[in-house]
Design an enzyme around this catalytic site. Structure first.
Site, PDB file in Angstrom:
ATOM      1  N   SER A 290       7.406   3.260  -2.066  1.00 47.41           N
ATOM      2  CA  SER A 290       8.292   4.979  -2.716  1.00 47.41           C
ATOM      3  C   SER A 290       9.511   3.952  -3.183  1.00 47.41           C
ATOM      4  O   SER A 290       9.997   3.567  -4.257  1.00 47.41           O
ATOM      5  CB  SER A 290       7.976   5.947  -2.622  1.00 47.41           C
ATOM      6  N   ALA A 291      10.069   3.501  -1.992  1.00 45.87           N
ATOM      7  CA  ALA A 291      11.322   2.463  -2.292  1.00 45.87           C
ATOM      8  C   ALA A 291      11.478   1.537  -2.955  1.00 45.87           C
ATOM      9  O   ALA A 291      12.271   1.661  -4.039  1.00 45.87           O
ATOM     10  CB  ALA A 291      12.540   1.851  -1.353  1.00 45.87           C
TER      11      ALA A 291
ATOM     12  N   ASP B 295      14.963   3.122   3.649  1.00 46.27           N
ATOM     13  CA  ASP B 295      14.396   2.708   3.156  1.00 46.27           C
ATOM     14  C   ASP B 295      14.308   1.991   1.958  1.00 46.27           C
ATOM     15  O   ASP B 295      14.583   0.879   1.985  1.00 46.27           O
ATOM     16  CB  ASP B 295      13.133   3.448   2.742  1.00 46.27           C
TER      17      ASP B 295
ATOM     18  N   PRO C 262       1.169  -1.013   0.043  1.00 48.26           N
ATOM     19  CA  PRO C 262      -0.328  -0.100  -0.017  1.00 48.26           C
ATOM     20  C   PRO C 262       0.909   1.160  -0.304  1.00 48.26           C
ATOM     21  O   PRO C 262       1.310   1.129   0.635  1.00 48.26           O
ATOM     22  CB  PRO C 262      -0.912   0.142   1.202  1.00 48.26           C
TER      23      PRO C 262
ATOM     24  N   GLY D 113       3.713   3.920   5.603  1.00 49.13           N
ATOM     25  CA  GLY D 113       5.226   3.115   6.629  1.00 49.13           C
ATOM     26  C   GLY D 113       5.817   1.616   5.530  1.00 49.13           C
ATOM     27  O   GLY D 113       6.664   1.548   6.700  1.00 49.13           O
ATOM     28  N   LEU D 114       5.304   1.499   4.480  1.00 49.38           N
ATOM     29  CA  LEU D 114       5.871  -0.421   4.041  1.00 49.38           C
ATOM     30  C   LEU D 114       7.228   0.015   3.333  1.00 49.38           C
ATOM     31  O   LEU D 114       6.796  -0.478   2.815  1.00 49.38           O
ATOM     32  CB  LEU D 114       4.663  -1.188   4.282  1.00 49.38           C
TER      33      LEU D 114
HETATM   34  C1  MEV Z   1       9.970   6.425   6.442  1.00 47.53           C
HETATM   35  O1  MEV Z   1      10.071   4.780   6.880  1.00 47.53           O
HETATM   36  C2  MEV Z   1      11.154   6.193   7.819  1.00 47.53           C
HETATM   37  C3  MEV Z   1      11.719   7.950   8.592  1.00 47.53           C
HETATM   38  O2  MEV Z   1      12.805   7.792   9.501  1.00 47.53           O
HETATM   39  C4  MEV Z   1      11.793   8.866   7.821  1.00 47.53           C
HETATM   40  C5  MEV Z   1      13.519   8.437   6.617  1.00 47.53           C
HETATM   41  O3  MEV Z   1      14.103   7.369   7.500  1.00 47.53           O
HETATM   42  O4  MEV Z   1      14.164   8.342   5.493  1.00 47.53           O
HETATM   43  C6  MEV Z   1      10.617   8.303   8.919  1.00 47.53           C
END
Ligand code: MEV
Length: 319
Positions: free
Chosen positions: A109-110, A152, A101, A105-106
């Protein structure tokens, strides 16, 4: 000519998100069961230099050259062409899908950028090695998130549990036990760029308090790494719980995440916290195997949109 395909995994940050942007270490693991996939094939009969993109999950069905400058797909392809020094565009069709999704948070994009760059560079006859791929994926993340730490793209490219810091890079972590994680969707979408810039603003207004919290998160990450190495499940659970308290103090949680996290703990999870950018997205719960069903049911009852199960395996972590 058959299509050239490649994929990339999702990721979970166990400890240290946000603090890692400010130089603290963070612990991330691959979530190999959820993936982004790319396939590139020659487009026979099309005018030369035409690249067509089809990406249902990103709402794209169009020529590459018509994408906006800051588009993830356009940028990833440009990075590969520049890196390989290729000036004459290939004539091809590119299909991109994701089970991960977006804005949750998963690491979608990377993973999208890495899958795309893997497939495209192989199609061009010059598959990128992990180090070059990781450097390009970091540039892609910079375009999307503004100020990424690099964690990420690194965990997605190497697909290993890693301890990461901006200064030291990454180290693969070996665990001595299987760690079971349930990962639940709060249903709230939130772009990481927003939470990173919100914290930056708060940090500049209140450097002492926020700096102390960020440093404590860094220590928790080190405690979590020791727990993984020793197979100490309760100690990892405690570190996750304390990290969540600190993320809440940083105003990075939200009511939907809080509800899921307390439901998981009440149902017997050893520890639970948000994962990734926060203010929405996913949470994770470290759960003993005999409690998985109970915690999963509690999460669904508390409103989780979906619940995945993934295992950080002793063997995988030893690779
Ligand atoms: C995002 O998955 C992790 C954050 O720490 C941003 C980052 O490290 O680039 C929020």
């Amino acid at each position: 000519m058959p299509a050239i395909s490649a994929s990339a995994c999702a990721k979970l940050i166990l400890l240290g998100e946000h603090a890692v942007v400010y130089g603290e270490p963070a612990l991330a693991v691959p979530f190999s069961g959820l993936r982004a996939r790319a396939a590139v094939e020659a487009w026979i009969g099309a005018p030369s230099g035409r690249i067509h993109i089809f990406a249902r999950d990103l709402d794209l069905d169009q020529e590459w050259s018509l994408l906006p400058e800051n588009n993830l797909v356009r940028n990833a392809l440009t990075l590969v062409l520049t890196e390989l020094g290729i000036e004459r565009l290939p004539t091809c069709k590119l299909n991109l899908t994701t089970e991960i999704p977006i804005s949750s948070g998963l690491g979608a994009s990377a993973a999208l950028a890495v899958a795309l760059m893997r497939a495209f560079s192989a199609f061009l006859g010059h598959p990128l090695d992990s180090e070059r791929l990781n450097a390009l994926a970091f540039e892609s993340e910079t375009l999307i998130h503004g100020r990424p730490s690099g964690i990420d793209n690194t965990v997605v490219v190497y697909e290993q549990p890693i301890l990461f810091s901006k200064a030291s890079g990454f180290e693969v972590i070996r665990s001595t036990d299987d760690f079971h994680l349930l990962v639940a969707d709060s249903g709230v979408k939130k772009a990481t760029a927003l939470t990173v810039s919100q914290l930056a603003q708060d940090y500049s207004e209140n450097p002492e308090n926020i700096g102390a919290i960020i440093r404590e998160i860094g220590s928790l990450t080190q405690a979590g790494v020791r727990a993984l190495r020793m197979g100490d499940q309760p100690a990892l659970g405690d570190a996750l719980n304390r990290n969540q308290e600190l993320l809440t103090l940083l105003n990075l949680s939200c009511p939907e995440l809080d509800t899921l996290i307390s439901a998981a703990r009440q149902a017997g999870a050893l520890g639970a916290k948000l994962t990734g950018g926060g203010k929405g997205g996913h949470m994770l719960a470290l759960t003993a195997p005999d409690q998985l069903e109970r915690v999963r049911n509690a999460l669904l009852k508390a409103g989780a949109r979906s619940v995945y199960h993934t295992v950080l395996k002793q063997e995988a972590a030893n690779a």
